[in-house]
Design a protein around this motif. Structure first.
Motif, short mmCIF file in Angstrom:
data_model
loop_
_atom_site.label_atom_id
_atom_site.label_comp_id
_atom_site.label_asym_id
_atom_site.label_seq_id
_atom_site.Cartn_x
_atom_site.Cartn_y
_atom_site.Cartn_z
N ASP A 86 0.82 -1.21 0.00
CA ASP A 86 0.00 0.00 0.00
C ASP A 86 0.85 1.26 0.00
OD1 ASP A 86 -2.34 -1.43 -0.04
OD2 ASP A 86 -2.70 -1.30 2.12
N GLU A 87 1.93 1.23 0.75
CA GLU A 87 2.81 2.40 0.81
C GLU A 87 3.50 2.62 -0.53
OE1 GLU A 87 6.22 4.36 3.73
OE2 GLU A 87 5.68 2.24 3.94
N ILE A 88 3.95 1.54 -1.16
CA ILE A 88 4.59 1.65 -2.47
C ILE A 88 3.61 2.20 -3.49
CG2 ILE A 88 5.61 0.34 -4.38
CD1 ILE A 88 6.76 -1.58 -2.26
N LEU A 89 2.37 1.71 -3.45
CA LEU A 89 1.33 2.18 -4.37
C LEU A 89 1.09 3.68 -4.19
CD1 LEU A 89 -0.95 1.75 -6.42
CD2 LEU A 89 -2.42 1.08 -4.50
N PHE A 90 0.95 4.12 -2.97
CA PHE A 90 0.68 5.53 -2.68
C PHE A 90 1.82 6.41 -3.18
CE2 PHE A 90 1.27 9.14 0.24
CZ PHE A 90 0.08 9.83 0.02
N HIS B 203 3.83 -3.42 -7.58
CA HIS B 203 2.66 -3.10 -6.75
C HIS B 203 1.80 -1.95 -7.25
CE1 HIS B 203 3.82 -5.96 -3.66
NE2 HIS B 203 5.04 -5.52 -3.75
N ALA B 204 2.23 -1.26 -8.31
CA ALA B 204 1.47 -0.09 -8.74
C ALA B 204 1.15 -0.06 -10.23
CB ALA B 204 2.23 1.19 -8.37
N LEU B 205 1.72 -0.96 -11.01
CA LEU B 205 1.60 -0.87 -12.46
C LEU B 205 0.15 -0.97 -12.93
CD1 LEU B 205 3.30 -0.44 -14.96
CD2 LEU B 205 3.60 -2.92 -15.14
N THR B 206 -0.59 -1.92 -12.40
CA THR B 206 -1.98 -2.11 -12.82
C THR B 206 -2.81 -0.87 -12.50
OG1 THR B 206 -1.86 -4.50 -12.48
CG2 THR B 206 -4.04 -3.51 -12.54
N ALA B 207 -2.66 -0.34 -11.30
CA ALA B 207 -3.41 0.86 -10.91
C ALA B 207 -3.04 2.05 -11.77
CB ALA B 207 -3.16 1.17 -9.44
N LEU B 208 -1.77 2.19 -12.09
CA LEU B 208 -1.33 3.31 -12.91
C LEU B 208 -1.93 3.25 -14.31
CD1 LEU B 208 2.44 3.47 -11.91
CD2 LEU B 208 0.74 5.27 -11.55
N SER C 56 -3.65 8.58 -18.45
CA SER C 56 -4.02 8.72 -19.85
C SER C 56 -2.79 8.76 -20.76
CB SER C 56 -4.86 9.99 -20.06
OG SER C 56 -4.14 11.13 -19.62
N VAL C 57 -1.60 8.55 -20.20
CA VAL C 57 -0.39 8.42 -21.00
C VAL C 57 0.12 6.99 -20.88
CG1 VAL C 57 0.22 10.84 -20.66
CG2 VAL C 57 1.17 9.09 -19.13
N PRO C 58 0.89 6.53 -21.87
CA PRO C 58 1.45 5.17 -21.76
C PRO C 58 2.36 5.04 -20.54
CG PRO C 58 1.66 6.03 -23.99
CD PRO C 58 1.24 7.17 -23.14
N ILE C 59 2.22 3.91 -19.86
CA ILE C 59 3.05 3.61 -18.70
C ILE C 59 3.84 2.34 -18.99
CG2 ILE C 59 3.09 3.05 -16.24
CD1 ILE C 59 2.07 5.83 -16.71
#
Length: 279
Positions: free
Chosen positions: A59-63, A90-95, A100-103
């Motif tokens: 959760d911290e990494i995501l935030f 831990h954050a790629l899916t949420a990003l 709206s830009v490629p990640i």
């Protein structure tokens, strides 16, 4: 929604590529990007106030990662590279759902390692967050397991701080790295995946030990593959910088905590002109 409009193609062609890592390790990825796409402009953001990410909760990494990418998008980046395996895990899916830009994210180079191993034994050296993340588990299940390849995981918490400190070879961490490599050698491992963007910076040190001891072992990381993926996405979205764009623009380097040590290490690792800026 983290806003930046990929439909504004004429403007975005001249926009920078954002590169994010918890520290200076992502500069190893940046170097591959610059080598393949020298006409592009780059903004680098290091969350040095919170480095390392590898021992933090999901959760911290995501935030922290969402905050950093939001900041890069507000700077006008046309594409963002998450040059941090822990953040990607831990954050790629949420990003990708919010931006709206490629990640472009990172996953340890298990697939190419499986393609070149001769013994069927590979090792992944990464942070705890990466080793416990879904991305690595998925690629192991989809690639290594069906091929009958054993994957050994190892986390050494002091490796990232060691790189950030300049990698003195007389340091205890250097001894631990060689000791672990020796153990893998005895187990029949012939490919080591450097699964953190900090780790390619000690590749030369580890390769020298491998060569000096005639160890049949290959080191591999994700840098080249990530650069090629970025180049491909720029072409797909038609937002690549024009061929007549000027070369050699200094890297814009931002950090959540910009100390003298951070500046000194970044200058040494970037291998290019660096402009240190405060937001």
């Amino acid at each position: 929604m983290i806003n930046q409009n990929v439909d504004a193609l004429p403007n975005l062609a001249h926009a920078p590529i954002g590169v994010f890592d918890s520290g200076v390790g992502g500069l190893s990825v940046l170097r591959h990007l610059v080598q393949l796409m020298p006409n592009e402009r780059y903004i680098y953001y290091a969350d040095t106030k919170n480095v390392p990410y590898g021992n933090k909760s999901a959760d911290e990494i995501l935030f922290l990662t969402l905050q950093a990418v939001d900041w890069l998008c507000k700077k006008g980046c046309k594409l963002v590279v998450i040059a941090c395996n822990s953040a990607s895990a831990h954050a790629l899916t949420a990003l990708r759902e919010r931006c709206s830009v490629p990640i472009v994210g990172l996953v340890p180079a298990v697939k190419p390692a499986c393609q070149i191993t001769q013994t069927g034994q590979i090792a992944v050296l990464a942070t705890q967050a990466t080793l416990q993340g879904k991305l690595l588990a998925q690629v192991i299940d989809e690639v290594a397991t069906p091929m009958g390849i054993s994957v050994y995981k190892h986390f050494e918490p002091m490796l990232v701080p060691w790189v950030e400190q300049g990698m003195p070879i007389t340091h205890q961490v250097a001894d631990l790295l060689i000791e672990q490599t020796s153990q893998w050698r005895q187990m029949g491992v012939d490919v080591i995946v450097l699964g953190c963007t900090h780790y390619p910076f000690f590749r030369q040190f580890l390769q020298a030990w491998i060569d000096d001891n005639a160890v049949p072992m290959t080191l591999i990381d994700s840098g080249v593959a990530i650069a090629r993926r970025v180049q491909s996405l720029l072409a797909v979205f038609q937002i690549a910088s024009p061929d007549d764009a000027p070369h050699g623009e200094p890297l814009q380097f931002y950090a959540s905590q910009l100390t003298d040590d951070v500046q000194m290490t970044a200058k040494r690792l970037a291998d290019m002109s660096v402009s240190f800026l405060v937001d």
